[in-house]
Design an enzyme around this catalytic site. Structure first.
Site, short mmCIF file in Angstrom:
data_model
loop_
_atom_site.label_atom_id
_atom_site.label_comp_id
_atom_site.label_asym_id
_atom_site.label_seq_id
_atom_site.Cartn_x
_atom_site.Cartn_y
_atom_site.Cartn_z
N SER A 23 -2.86 -7.78 2.56
CA SER A 23 -3.12 -7.77 4.00
C SER A 23 -3.53 -9.18 4.45
O SER A 23 -3.08 -9.66 5.49
CB SER A 23 -4.25 -6.79 4.34
OG SER A 23 -3.91 -5.50 3.96
N LYS A 60 -18.49 -5.72 8.50
CA LYS A 60 -17.31 -6.55 8.25
C LYS A 60 -16.29 -6.35 9.37
O LYS A 60 -15.73 -5.26 9.51
CB LYS A 60 -16.70 -6.13 6.90
CG LYS A 60 -15.74 -7.15 6.34
CD LYS A 60 -15.36 -6.73 4.92
CE LYS A 60 -13.98 -7.20 4.57
NZ LYS A 60 -13.49 -6.63 3.33
N HIS A 105 0.84 -1.21 0.00
CA HIS A 105 0.00 0.00 0.00
C HIS A 105 0.88 1.26 0.00
O HIS A 105 0.60 2.23 -0.72
CB HIS A 105 -0.88 0.05 1.27
CG HIS A 105 -1.93 -1.01 1.35
ND1 HIS A 105 -2.08 -1.82 2.46
CD2 HIS A 105 -2.91 -1.37 0.49
CE1 HIS A 105 -3.10 -2.64 2.27
NE2 HIS A 105 -3.62 -2.39 1.08
N ARG A 115 -1.89 -5.61 -8.64
CA ARG A 115 -0.79 -6.58 -8.53
C ARG A 115 -0.87 -7.50 -9.75
O ARG A 115 -0.79 -7.03 -10.86
CB ARG A 115 -0.91 -7.36 -7.21
CG ARG A 115 -0.54 -6.51 -5.99
CD ARG A 115 -1.04 -7.14 -4.74
NE ARG A 115 -2.49 -7.33 -4.82
CZ ARG A 115 -3.27 -7.69 -3.82
NH1 ARG A 115 -2.75 -7.93 -2.66
NH2 ARG A 115 -4.57 -7.81 -3.98
O1 PNS Z 1 -8.97 -2.84 0.29
P1 PNS Z 1 -10.23 -3.31 -0.35
O2 PNS Z 1 -11.03 -4.12 0.64
O3 PNS Z 1 -9.97 -4.03 -1.65
O4 PNS Z 1 -11.09 -1.99 -0.71
C1 PNS Z 1 -12.35 -2.10 -1.31
C2 PNS Z 1 -13.04 -0.72 -1.35
C3 PNS Z 1 -13.13 -0.11 0.03
C4 PNS Z 1 -12.26 0.21 -2.24
C5 PNS Z 1 -14.47 -0.93 -1.95
O5 PNS Z 1 -15.11 -1.95 -1.27
C6 PNS Z 1 -15.33 0.33 -1.88
O6 PNS Z 1 -15.09 1.29 -2.58
N1 PNS Z 1 -16.38 0.29 -1.02
C7 PNS Z 1 -17.29 1.39 -0.80
C8 PNS Z 1 -18.63 1.16 -1.55
C9 PNS Z 1 -18.42 1.43 -3.03
O7 PNS Z 1 -18.30 2.56 -3.43
N2 PNS Z 1 -18.34 0.33 -3.82
C10 PNS Z 1 -17.99 0.39 -5.25
C11 PNS Z 1 -19.14 0.72 -6.17
S1 PNS Z 1 -20.68 -0.02 -5.81
#
Ligand code: PNS
Length: 170
Positions: free
Chosen positions: A129, A42, A18, A91
């Site tokens: 992670s 979660k 990150h 990645r």
């Molecule tokens: O580190 P991650 O878990 O891969 O991050 C995922 C994240 C937080 C970027 C994604 O789940 C997110 O943007 N969630 C907020 C809701 C949202 O906007 N979802 C995408 C369009 S529906």
């Protein structure tokens, strides 16, 4: 005009992968807001407060990086923060499908915000992670994969309990 990007994610916990994306992102954007999704449904290994603390410690040398939390849609948060970009790291191929879908959905929801993907450094191509937590949970050496404070905190978490439920992938 200042170019601002949101770097959204779970960051449970922040890894060196990150940090690599933040450093690369700073070559393009004037400011990066690392935004931790606060999803009450979660449960992570670390609380949101702990994740903020670890990110702040790892990124304190950058005056143009802010750590924040949000809930709801990333594009709404980006709009609120007047950000033009959503930064995400890629990645290997396995990230592509999920990221592609999310970027297109975000674009459909708000055409003003562009998702920018940056390739992670080769040395971080296999880390995440989740896999770092899994290795640490069973006593694996995660040296050099996470910032020092994260390593300390992971050790403390897993040192406390003898058996641990497997963490959900993040
Ligand atoms: O580190 P991650 O878990 O891969 O991050 C995922 C994240 C937080 C970027 C994604 O789940 C997110 O943007 N969630 C907020 C809701 C949202 O906007 N979802 C995408 C369009 S529906």
């Amino acid at each position: 005009m200042k170019k601002i990007a949101i770097y959204p994610g779970s960051f449970d916990p922040v890894t060196n992968g990150h940090l690599d994306i933040v450093e690369r992102g700073l070559k393009i954007f004037d400011k990066i807001i690392v935004a931790i999704l606060h999803n009450p449904g979660k449960k992570g290994l670390f609380t949101i407060a702990e994740r903020v603390q670890m990110l702040e410690s790892a990124l304190k040398k950058f005056s143009n990086v802010e750590i924040d939390t949000f809930n709801g849609l990333t594009v709404e948060y980006a709009k609120k923060r007047k950000a033009q970009g959503i930064l995400r790291g890629l990645r290997a191929m396995s990230d592509f499908e999920y990221e592609f879908q999310m970027a297109l959905m975000n674009r459909k929801l708000n055409r003003e915000v562009q998702t920018v993907f940056l390739m992670t450094g080769l040395r971080w191509i296999y880390t995440s992670s989740s896999i770092i937590k899994e290795a640490a949970q069973f006593g694996g050496n995660i040296n050099g994969m996470v910032p020092p404070l994260v390593q300390q905190k992971i050790k403390k978490k897993f040192g406390k309990k003898s058996t641990l439920a497997k963490q959900k992938p993040t």
